[in-house]
Design a protein around this motif. Structure first.
Motif, mmCIF file in Angstrom:
data_model
loop_
_atom_site.group_PDB
_atom_site.id
_atom_site.type_symbol
_atom_site.label_atom_id
_atom_site.label_comp_id
_atom_site.label_asym_id
_atom_site.label_seq_id
_atom_site.Cartn_x
_atom_site.Cartn_y
_atom_site.Cartn_z
ATOM 1 N N GLN A 21 0.828 -1.198 0.000
ATOM 2 C CA GLN A 21 0.000 0.000 0.000
ATOM 3 C C GLN A 21 0.868 1.255 0.000
ATOM 4 O O GLN A 21 2.065 1.206 0.290
ATOM 5 C CB GLN A 21 -0.911 0.007 1.231
ATOM 6 C CG GLN A 21 -0.145 -0.077 2.550
ATOM 7 C CD GLN A 21 -1.039 -0.217 3.755
ATOM 8 O OE1 GLN A 21 -1.989 0.547 3.909
ATOM 9 N NE2 GLN A 21 -0.754 -1.188 4.609
ATOM 10 N N SER B 129 0.621 6.282 3.954
ATOM 11 C CA SER B 129 -0.481 7.213 4.204
ATOM 12 C C SER B 129 -0.128 8.240 5.269
ATOM 13 O O SER B 129 -0.615 9.374 5.233
ATOM 14 C CB SER B 129 -1.740 6.450 4.622
ATOM 15 O OG SER B 129 -1.503 5.711 5.802
ATOM 16 N N GLN B 130 0.707 7.859 6.216
ATOM 17 C CA GLN B 130 1.176 8.768 7.258
ATOM 18 C C GLN B 130 2.693 8.862 7.134
ATOM 19 O O GLN B 130 3.429 8.011 7.622
ATOM 20 C CB GLN B 130 0.788 8.245 8.650
ATOM 21 C CG GLN B 130 -0.699 8.249 8.926
ATOM 22 C CD GLN B 130 -1.203 9.633 9.290
ATOM 23 O OE1 GLN B 130 -0.420 10.560 9.489
ATOM 24 N NE2 GLN B 130 -2.507 9.790 9.378
ATOM 25 N N GLN C 263 5.931 2.967 8.497
ATOM 26 C CA GLN C 263 5.534 2.934 7.094
ATOM 27 C C GLN C 263 6.708 3.250 6.172
ATOM 28 O O GLN C 263 7.489 4.151 6.452
ATOM 29 C CB GLN C 263 4.397 3.932 6.840
ATOM 30 C CG GLN C 263 3.130 3.621 7.613
ATOM 31 C CD GLN C 263 1.941 4.417 7.126
ATOM 32 O OE1 GLN C 263 1.871 4.838 5.975
ATOM 33 N NE2 GLN C 263 0.960 4.615 7.995
ATOM 34 N N HIS D 297 -3.912 13.280 4.987
ATOM 35 C CA HIS D 297 -2.651 12.684 4.535
ATOM 36 C C HIS D 297 -2.134 13.349 3.263
ATOM 37 O O HIS D 297 -0.931 13.480 3.076
ATOM 38 C CB HIS D 297 -2.806 11.172 4.344
ATOM 39 C CG HIS D 297 -3.398 10.756 3.032
ATOM 40 N ND1 HIS D 297 -4.752 10.689 2.814
ATOM 41 C CD2 HIS D 297 -2.804 10.398 1.862
ATOM 42 C CE1 HIS D 297 -4.975 10.299 1.583
ATOM 43 N NE2 HIS D 297 -3.823 10.109 0.969
ATOM 44 N N GLU E 43 0.413 -2.034 9.227
ATOM 45 C CA GLU E 43 -1.035 -1.922 9.164
ATOM 46 C C GLU E 43 -1.381 -0.437 9.106
ATOM 47 O O GLU E 43 -0.511 0.424 9.237
ATOM 48 C CB GLU E 43 -1.683 -2.569 10.398
ATOM 49 C CG GLU E 43 -1.341 -4.044 10.582
ATOM 50 C CD GLU E 43 -2.006 -4.948 9.548
ATOM 51 O OE1 GLU E 43 -2.945 -4.476 8.881
ATOM 52 O OE2 GLU E 43 -1.569 -6.102 9.417
ATOM 53 N N LYS E 44 -2.640 -0.130 8.922
ATOM 54 C CA LYS E 44 -3.039 1.272 8.911
ATOM 55 C C LYS E 44 -2.729 1.914 10.255
ATOM 56 O O LYS E 44 -2.884 1.297 11.303
ATOM 57 C CB LYS E 44 -4.532 1.396 8.585
ATOM 58 C CG LYS E 44 -4.856 1.042 7.142
ATOM 59 C CD LYS E 44 -6.311 1.309 6.822
ATOM 60 C CE LYS E 44 -6.592 1.011 5.346
ATOM 61 N NZ LYS E 44 -8.020 1.264 4.999
ATOM 62 N N SER E 45 -2.280 3.163 10.200
ATOM 63 C CA SER E 45 -1.849 3.847 11.414
ATOM 64 C C SER E 45 -3.010 4.077 12.364
ATOM 65 O O SER E 45 -4.127 4.406 11.949
ATOM 66 C CB SER E 45 -1.213 5.197 11.061
ATOM 67 O OG SER E 45 -0.047 5.022 10.306
#
Length: 479
Positions: free
Chosen positions: A91, A94-95, A101, A175, A454-456
Motif C-alpha cells: 500500500q 499514508s502517514q 511505514q 494525509h 497496518e493502517k496507522s
C-alpha cells in the motif's frame, strides 16, 4: 620519473579509463501518466517532442508493465528490483511521519550500482518513508534532491494562488496535505525554491550530470508530474485551450488542459536534461530509460485503448509507456511487442555495470540481447502481479497472449492479442486455462510476506528530523 612512479601513474590512467567506459544510466519516471498521453504512443493533443525523439533514437515497448497499480508499491518494486509482495509492501504510505511505514532497510538498484563504482543520484519524489534509515542517502543514493512524501505542490507554499491554504496548515492535516507540503531537500538540508517544481527538479538533474560527468553515474529522475494537484504555469496552460484538447471519457476539458500543460512541462524538462547530456559529450555512453510509475488517473489521463486506470489491475492500471535508448547497441526507432517489466530496468542496468542480477536477488531479467536485436525471443514466459493485500491476495498473471485477473475471489480471463481493451471475459468458456493459470499464480503468491505495516492508529502530524527544521511539520520531541 622513476619506473615505479610511471607504473603507478599508468595504473591510475588505466583504472580511470576502465571506470569511465561503463555506461551511465538515467531512468526518467513520470507519475500518473496515461498510456496514450505521449506522442509516440498516439497522443494528439499534447506535444512531447523530446520523449518522441527518445523513441525515434531508441526502442519503444508496447507491452511494458510495472509491478503495482499505485505509486508506493510500484516504486518500491522498481527501486529494489524485486516484487514488492516478497517483502510485504502492498500500500501507499499514508502517514509519512509514521516510522513503521515505508521501505525497510535493504539493497536498492542505487546501492547495487554503488558497489559497481557508480555515483548515484536521485531527483524528485521518494514516497518510501521519512526516517533516517529510509532516507535516500541511507538507501544507496549518494546525492538526493527532492521531497520524501508522495507528492508536492508545484509552487512554494506561500505562492499567491494558494491564498494561505497551506501556510499555516490546518491541523490535524489530512494525509494528502501532509504529503504535499513537506520541504524540498538536498540530502539532509532544506532548500529554498521559487519556480515551477518540474523546472526546479530538472535544474537539479542537470546539475547532477554536470557534477558527475567524469565518472559513471546512475540518475533516477523521479518527477511527480503529471500527478495531482493540477498546476502549471499560466503561459503553458494557454497552449492548451479547452476547445482544442482531446475529448477523453470522464475527463473534464479544463482538467485535460492543465494536465496537458503539465505533461508539456515534463517533456520540456526531459529535453533540457538530454540536451545537457549531449552538450557534455556523454550521449554515446549514456543509457536512458523512460516510463510511468503506473497507469494514468481517470480524472486526467487517456489510457485508451486499454481498460481501467490507476488503482486497478486491468491493462490501464499496469501497462505503461516505456522507452529505452542504448546508443550504439539498440537499433533506432524499433518497436518491441513482447512483455517486459520495470524490474528489467534494474536487472539490465546492473548487468551493464558488470554486476550479477541473479546473485543480487533481483527478480527482473537482463534484456540486453532483446534490446540489441541479438534475439527476438520474449524475455518472459510469464509475468505476475500481487495487487491485493497479504490477507486478501488479488492480482494477475500473463502467459503469452492471455491474462488472468483474480479479484474479489473471482477469475477473469482475456486474450490481449485479440482484445487489448479486456472487453470479453473468456473465463467461462476456457475453464481449463483458468484453472492452470490460477494455480500457477497462487503458487507464485506463496512467496508473499505479511504487510510491513497496518493502517496507522493515531495521527503522525510532526517529526523532529533535522531536514524538517524551519517547516511547520517540525516539532522537537525532546521538549
Amino acid at each position: 620519473m622513476s619506473q615505479l612512479v610511471r607504473i603507478i601513474c599508468l595504473s591510475c590512467v588505466l583504472t580511470a579509463t576502465t571506470v569511465r567506459s561503463a555506461e551511465n544510466v538515467i531512468v526518467i519516471m513520470a507519475d500518473d501518466l496515461g498510456y496514450a498521453d505521449v506522442g509516440c504512443f498516439g497522443c494528439k493533443d499534447i506535444p512531447t517532442p523530446n520523449i518522441d525523439r527518445l523513441a525515434a533514437e531508441g526502442v519503444r515497448f508496447t507491452s511494458a508493465y510495472v509491478t503495482g497499480n499505485m505509486c508506493g508499491p510500484s516504486r518500491a518494486g522498481f527501486l529494489t528490483g524485486r516484487h514488492q509482495s516478497t517483502f510485504g509492501y502492498y500500500q501507499n504510505v499514508s502517514q509519512p511521519f509514521d516510522p513503521a511505514q515505508g521501505l525497510p532497510r535493504m539493497d536498492t538498484i542505487a546501492s547495487l550500482l554503488q558497489k559497481q563504482g557508480y555515483v548515484t543520484g536521485g531527483v524528485g519524489k521518494w514516497h518510501m518513508g521519512t526516517t533516517n534509515e529510509q532516507h535516500p542517502n541511507a538507501m544507496g543514493f549518494d546525492d538526493w534532491f527532492g521531497f520524501l512524501g508522495g507528492g508536492l505542490m508545484y509552487y512554494p507554499l506561500d505562492h499567491p494562488s494558494y491564498n494561505g491554504r497551506f501556510n499555516p496548515l490546518k491541523k490535524p492535516a489530512n494525509h494528502r496535505d501532509l504529503q504535499h507540503t513537506m520541504p524540498v531537500i538536498h540530502n539532509m538540508e532544506p532548500v529554498q525554491w521559487d519556480q515551477y517544481l518540474t523546472r526546479e527538479l530538472t535544474d537539479a538533474g542537470v546539475a547532477f550530470v554536470e557534477r558527475n560527468q567524469e565518472q559513471p553515474f546512475f540518475l533516477f529522475m523521479s518527477y511527480n508530474a503529471p500527478h495531482l494537484d493540477l498546476e502549471a504555469p499560466q503561459e503553458t496552460i494557454a497552449k492548451f485551450p479547452v476547445e482544442s484538447v482531446t475529448k477523453v471519457p470522464g475527463v473534464k476539458p479544463n482538467a485535460r488542459s492543465i494536465y496537458g500543460a503539465m505533461v508539456y512541462e515534463l517533456d520540456a524538462g526531459i529535453g533540457r536534461l538530454l540536451a545537457k547530456v549531449d552538450e557534455l559529450g556523454l550521449t554515446g555512453n549514456t543509457v536512458v530509460w523512460f516510463l510511468s510509475d503506473h497507469g494514468g488517473m481517470k480524472r486526467t489521463s487517456d489510457n485508451r485503448p486499454l481498460r481501467g486506470s490507476k488503482g486497478n489491475s486491468y491493462e490501464g492500471g499496469l501497462r505503461v509507456p516505456m522507452i529505452v535508448k542504448w546508443p550504439g547497441k539498440s537499433p533506432a526507432g524499433v518497436v518491441l511487442e513482447s512483455p517486459v517489466t520495470s524490474l528489467d530496468i534494474g536487472a539490465t542496468s546492473l548487468a551493464m555495470a558488470g554486476g550479477n542480477p541473479v546473485s543480487s536477488g533481483l527478480h527482473g531479467t537482463d534484456i540486453r540481447a532483446y534490446l540489441s536485436g541479438q534475439t527476438d525471443q520474449a524475455p518472459h514466459e510469464v509475468l505476475y502481479w500481487h495487487t491485493g493485500s497479504y490477507k486478501n491476495p488479488e492480482g494477475a498473471i500473463r502467459e503469452g497472449d492471455f491474462k488472468l485477473l483474480y479479484q474479489k475471489g473471482k477469475p477473469e480471463l482475456y486474450n490481449l492479442n485479440k482484445d487489448i481493451g479486456e472487453t470479453t471475459d473468456l473465463a467461462a468458456s476456457q475453464p481449463e486455462r483458468v484453472r492452470a493459470m490460477l494455480s500457477r499464480w497462487k503458487e507464485w503468491t506463496k512467496n508473499a510476506q505479511p504487510e510491513l505495516w497496518e493502517k496507522s492508529h493515531g495521527e503522525y502530524q510532526y517529526a523532529d528530523y533535522e531536514w524538517l527544521k524551519g517547516s511547520q511539520h517540525y516539532r522537537d520531541k525532546s521538549k
